[in-house]
Design a protein around this motif. Structure first.
Motif, PDB file in Angstrom:
ATOM      1  N   LEU A  27      12.828 -36.072  51.855  1.00 13.38           N
ATOM      2  CA  LEU A  27      11.660 -34.805  51.666  1.00 13.38           C
ATOM      3  C   LEU A  27      11.614 -34.637  50.124  1.00 13.38           C
ATOM      4  O   LEU A  27      10.446 -34.343  49.640  1.00 13.38           O
ATOM      5  CB  LEU A  27      12.098 -33.463  52.196  1.00 13.38           C
ATOM      6  CG  LEU A  27      11.194 -32.631  52.676  1.00 13.38           C
ATOM      7  CD1 LEU A  27      10.076 -33.025  53.466  1.00 13.38           C
ATOM      8  CD2 LEU A  27      11.670 -31.257  53.403  1.00 13.38           C
ATOM      9  N   PHE A  31       8.349 -34.707  47.875  1.00 13.10           N
ATOM     10  CA  PHE A  31       7.840 -33.714  46.809  1.00 13.10           C
ATOM     11  C   PHE A  31       7.787 -33.947  45.674  1.00 13.10           C
ATOM     12  O   PHE A  31       6.761 -33.737  44.954  1.00 13.10           O
ATOM     13  CB  PHE A  31       9.058 -32.522  47.125  1.00 13.10           C
ATOM     14  CG  PHE A  31       8.530 -31.280  46.341  1.00 13.10           C
ATOM     15  CD1 PHE A  31       7.467 -30.534  46.959  1.00 13.10           C
ATOM     16  CD2 PHE A  31       8.887 -31.025  45.317  1.00 13.10           C
ATOM     17  CE1 PHE A  31       7.160 -29.337  46.380  1.00 13.10           C
ATOM     18  CE2 PHE A  31       8.656 -29.897  44.556  1.00 13.10           C
ATOM     19  CZ  PHE A  31       7.661 -28.912  45.157  1.00 13.10           C
ATOM     20  N   PHE A  34       4.527 -36.268  45.299  1.00  9.65           N
ATOM     21  CA  PHE A  34       3.386 -35.571  45.324  1.00  9.65           C
ATOM     22  C   PHE A  34       3.223 -34.132  44.737  1.00  9.65           C
ATOM     23  O   PHE A  34       2.273 -33.475  44.763  1.00  9.65           O
ATOM     24  CB  PHE A  34       2.990 -35.460  46.601  1.00  9.65           C
ATOM     25  CG  PHE A  34       2.710 -36.820  47.456  1.00  9.65           C
ATOM     26  CD1 PHE A  34       1.360 -37.699  47.123  1.00  9.65           C
ATOM     27  CD2 PHE A  34       3.678 -37.080  48.369  1.00  9.65           C
ATOM     28  CE1 PHE A  34       1.443 -38.708  47.619  1.00  9.65           C
ATOM     29  CE2 PHE A  34       3.371 -38.564  48.988  1.00  9.65           C
ATOM     30  CZ  PHE A  34       2.171 -39.357  48.652  1.00  9.65           C
ATOM     31  N   CYS A  37       0.554 -33.394  42.216  1.00 11.32           N
ATOM     32  CA  CYS A  37      -0.808 -33.812  43.200  1.00 11.32           C
ATOM     33  C   CYS A  37      -1.815 -34.610  42.480  1.00 11.32           C
ATOM     34  O   CYS A  37      -2.984 -34.706  42.738  1.00 11.32           O
ATOM     35  CB  CYS A  37      -1.375 -32.571  43.509  1.00 11.32           C
ATOM     36  SG  CYS A  37      -0.294 -31.618  44.518  1.00 11.32           S
ATOM     37  N   LYS A  38      -1.386 -35.305  41.308  1.00 10.20           N
ATOM     38  CA  LYS A  38      -2.307 -36.158  40.639  1.00 10.20           C
ATOM     39  C   LYS A  38      -1.646 -37.498  40.382  1.00 10.20           C
ATOM     40  O   LYS A  38      -0.428 -37.549  39.501  1.00 10.20           O
ATOM     41  CB  LYS A  38      -2.882 -35.329  39.206  1.00 10.20           C
ATOM     42  CG  LYS A  38      -3.825 -35.986  38.897  1.00 10.20           C
ATOM     43  CD  LYS A  38      -4.986 -34.961  38.674  1.00 10.20           C
ATOM     44  CE  LYS A  38      -6.316 -35.573  38.157  1.00 10.20           C
ATOM     45  NZ  LYS A  38      -7.535 -35.403  38.572  1.00 10.20           N
ATOM     46  N   VAL A  39      -2.308 -38.665  40.547  1.00 11.80           N
ATOM     47  CA  VAL A  39      -1.514 -39.788  40.268  1.00 11.80           C
ATOM     48  C   VAL A  39      -2.051 -40.073  38.675  1.00 11.80           C
ATOM     49  O   VAL A  39      -3.584 -40.037  38.340  1.00 11.80           O
ATOM     50  CB  VAL A  39      -1.816 -40.908  41.120  1.00 11.80           C
ATOM     51  CG1 VAL A  39      -1.516 -42.230  40.763  1.00 11.80           C
ATOM     52  CG2 VAL A  39      -1.515 -40.562  42.491  1.00 11.80           C
ATOM     53  N   THR A  40      -1.253 -40.484  37.919  1.00 12.03           N
ATOM     54  CA  THR A  40      -1.751 -40.866  36.406  1.00 12.03           C
ATOM     55  C   THR A  40      -1.035 -42.383  36.131  1.00 12.03           C
ATOM     56  O   THR A  40      -0.122 -42.316  36.043  1.00 12.03           O
ATOM     57  CB  THR A  40      -1.437 -39.771  35.286  1.00 12.03           C
ATOM     58  OG1 THR A  40      -1.650 -38.597  35.873  1.00 12.03           O
ATOM     59  CG2 THR A  40      -2.157 -40.282  34.009  1.00 12.03           C
ATOM     60  N   LEU A  41      -2.125 -43.352  36.084  1.00 13.79           N
ATOM     61  CA  LEU A  41      -1.612 -44.644  35.809  1.00 13.79           C
ATOM     62  C   LEU A  41      -1.830 -45.166  34.370  1.00 13.79           C
ATOM     63  O   LEU A  41      -1.147 -46.219  34.029  1.00 13.79           O
ATOM     64  CB  LEU A  41      -2.411 -45.580  36.750  1.00 13.79           C
ATOM     65  CG  LEU A  41      -2.201 -45.240  38.324  1.00 13.79           C
ATOM     66  CD1 LEU A  41      -3.395 -46.470  39.071  1.00 13.79           C
ATOM     67  CD2 LEU A  41      -0.743 -45.483  38.650  1.00 13.79           C
ATOM     68  N   LEU A  42      -2.534 -44.384  33.614  1.00 14.82           N
ATOM     69  CA  LEU A  42      -2.857 -44.719  32.182  1.00 14.82           C
ATOM     70  C   LEU A  42      -2.725 -43.544  31.430  1.00 14.82           C
ATOM     71  O   LEU A  42      -2.684 -42.281  31.927  1.00 14.82           O
ATOM     72  CB  LEU A  42      -4.367 -45.280  32.144  1.00 14.82           C
ATOM     73  CG  LEU A  42      -4.563 -46.538  32.425  1.00 14.82           C
ATOM     74  CD1 LEU A  42      -6.001 -47.185  32.294  1.00 14.82           C
ATOM     75  CD2 LEU A  42      -3.804 -47.636  31.562  1.00 14.82           C
ATOM     76  N   PRO A 107      -3.638 -51.548  28.150  1.00 15.42           N
ATOM     77  CA  PRO A 107      -4.996 -52.114  27.646  1.00 15.42           C
ATOM     78  C   PRO A 107      -5.421 -51.758  26.337  1.00 15.42           C
ATOM     79  O   PRO A 107      -6.032 -52.569  25.751  1.00 15.42           O
ATOM     80  CB  PRO A 107      -5.874 -51.304  28.931  1.00 15.42           C
ATOM     81  CG  PRO A 107      -4.875 -50.735  29.739  1.00 15.42           C
ATOM     82  CD  PRO A 107      -3.667 -50.830  29.113  1.00 15.42           C
ATOM     83  N   PHE A 156     -13.892 -48.217  27.454  1.00 18.66           N
ATOM     84  CA  PHE A 156     -12.316 -47.520  27.793  1.00 18.66           C
ATOM     85  C   PHE A 156     -12.354 -46.459  27.386  1.00 18.66           C
ATOM     86  O   PHE A 156     -11.951 -45.392  28.332  1.00 18.66           O
ATOM     87  CB  PHE A 156     -11.727 -48.786  27.632  1.00 18.66           C
ATOM     88  CG  PHE A 156     -10.330 -48.551  27.852  1.00 18.66           C
ATOM     89  CD1 PHE A 156      -9.907 -48.260  29.316  1.00 18.66           C
ATOM     90  CD2 PHE A 156      -9.211 -48.272  27.055  1.00 18.66           C
ATOM     91  CE1 PHE A 156      -8.623 -47.927  29.804  1.00 18.66           C
ATOM     92  CE2 PHE A 156      -8.223 -47.960  27.649  1.00 18.66           C
ATOM     93  CZ  PHE A 156      -7.639 -47.812  28.933  1.00 18.66           C
ATOM     94  N   ALA A 159     -14.320 -43.657  29.163  1.00 14.73           N
ATOM     95  CA  ALA A 159     -13.703 -43.479  30.464  1.00 14.73           C
ATOM     96  C   ALA A 159     -12.575 -42.362  30.461  1.00 14.73           C
ATOM     97  O   ALA A 159     -12.398 -41.568  31.518  1.00 14.73           O
ATOM     98  CB  ALA A 159     -13.232 -44.693  31.258  1.00 14.73           C
ATOM     99  N   LEU A 160     -11.819 -42.831  29.275  1.00 18.62           N
ATOM    100  CA  LEU A 160     -10.522 -41.830  29.327  1.00 18.62           C
ATOM    101  C   LEU A 160     -11.074 -40.413  28.873  1.00 18.62           C
ATOM    102  O   LEU A 160     -10.433 -39.474  29.408  1.00 18.62           O
ATOM    103  CB  LEU A 160      -9.509 -42.488  28.000  1.00 18.62           C
ATOM    104  CG  LEU A 160      -8.897 -43.586  28.521  1.00 18.62           C
ATOM    105  CD1 LEU A 160      -8.138 -43.977  27.368  1.00 18.62           C
ATOM    106  CD2 LEU A 160      -7.793 -43.587  29.849  1.00 18.62           C
ATOM    107  N   ARG A 163     -12.455 -38.792  32.073  1.00 18.21           N
ATOM    108  CA  ARG A 163     -11.371 -38.394  33.213  1.00 18.21           C
ATOM    109  C   ARG A 163     -10.640 -37.297  32.459  1.00 18.21           C
ATOM    110  O   ARG A 163     -10.430 -36.155  33.186  1.00 18.21           O
ATOM    111  CB  ARG A 163     -10.286 -39.480  32.769  1.00 18.21           C
ATOM    112  CG  ARG A 163      -9.108 -39.010  34.055  1.00 18.21           C
ATOM    113  CD  ARG A 163      -7.962 -40.246  33.997  1.00 18.21           C
ATOM    114  NE  ARG A 163      -7.432 -40.205  32.619  1.00 18.21           N
ATOM    115  CZ  ARG A 163      -6.169 -40.885  32.448  1.00 18.21           C
ATOM    116  NH1 ARG A 163      -5.647 -41.427  33.693  1.00 18.21           N
ATOM    117  NH2 ARG A 163      -5.642 -41.136  31.482  1.00 18.21           N
TER     118      ARG A 163
END
Lengths: 167, 111
Positions: A27, A31, A34, A37-42, A107, A156, A159-160, A163
């Motif tokens: 759990l 927790f 998530f 609540c926001k996935v950040t890959l870059l 990148p 690129f 796009a950032l 975002r």
């Protein structure tokens, strides 16, 4: 059982059954995963990179425009262009160091390395010219390569920026 | 907890949230990559022609080829970066699509 046992001098977690403990860990992991609540890959948008790259692009474009307007002007000879090349290389390496310090930024680091390599290659090509001047076909090929390169990098960056909700 | 969650419906919601992002990404990226690939090939052909006509030396041709390769590689790097951002968008949209259902089912804010 989560209450403390002072007489046995033990900590409460020791009384949690193994299965419950595992559920709690699961759990907690969910927790943590998530919670934001926001996935950040870059990495996020970097205004300094955007600004310095824009200056580099302007300087490069001005160089090619001068060649198109006055292809044989003495000021365009390699010997008179050291400030242009040194300026570009300094900016490119400064950006590389800055971007290397930013997390999840592979990148952009790779693109900056390719830009730095191309500035160095253009310098070599220009230096090797017997009359010190690039030929119109050289300018055409170089202009195309650098425009493509800057456009890709700005795509690129935009796009950032988008975002981050910046217009 | 699991009894309150309609998993097939949630999976459908997640896919519905992801689909437009994937479609938009492809719609934007495909023409860009096609245009730049064409440009790269045209420039390589021009270098070959200049070399055949002896307008440039072998060393100059090699420098030009390397410059064009670096330029095209930058395009691919940008597309890769945009792809990562697209994956990020898809994940966030998918989580967003099921957030309310999951939070309601477990009774507190997990997502």
């Amino acid at each position: 059982m989560l209450y403390f046992h002072p007489e046995s001098n033990t900590y409460p977690y020791m009384f949690i059954p193994a299965l419950t403990k595992r559920r709690l860990i699961l759990l907690a992991a969910l927790f943590t995963l998530f919670a934001a609540c926001k996935v950040t890959l870059l990495s996020s948008y970097d205004e300094t990179t955007d600004k310095v790259l824009s200056e580099m692009q302007q300087s490069t474009t001005a160089f090619f425009v001068k060649y198109e307007v006055t292809p044989s002007a003495p000021e365009l000879k390699y010997g008179n262009q050291s400030a242009f090349y040194q300026g570009l290389i300094t900016s490119s390496r400064t950006l590389r160091i800055r971007n290397n310090a930013i997390e999840k930024n592979k990148p952009m680091i790779n693109m900056l390395d390719l830009l730095d390599d191309n500035i160095r290659l253009m310098d070599s090509l220009h230096r090797g010219k017997p009359d010190g001047l690039l030929a119109p076909h050289d300018v055409r090929l170089l202009k195309s390569a650098f425009e493509t390169q800057y456009t890709a990098m700005f795509k690129f960056i935009m796009a950032l920026k988008s975002r981050a909700g910046i217009k | 907890m699991a009894t309150n969650l309609n998993l097939p419906a949630l999976a459908k919601d997640m896919l519905s949230a992801a689909k437009p992002i994937l479609e938009n990404y492809w719609k934007e990226v495909k023409p860009y990559v096609e245009k730049e690939s064409k440009n790269f090939l045209q420039n390589l052909a021009m270098i070959a022609k200049l070399k055949i006509q002896d307008k440039i030396s072998k060393e100059e041709a090699l420098l030009h080829i390397q410059i064009q390769r670096n330029s095209f590689r930058t395009v691919l790097m940008a597309v890769e970066g945009l792809g990562i951002l697209m994956v990020e968008n898809v994940l966030n949209a998918a989580i967003g699509a099921i957030r309310k259902a999951v939070n309601t089912a477990i009774g507190w804010t997990l997502l």
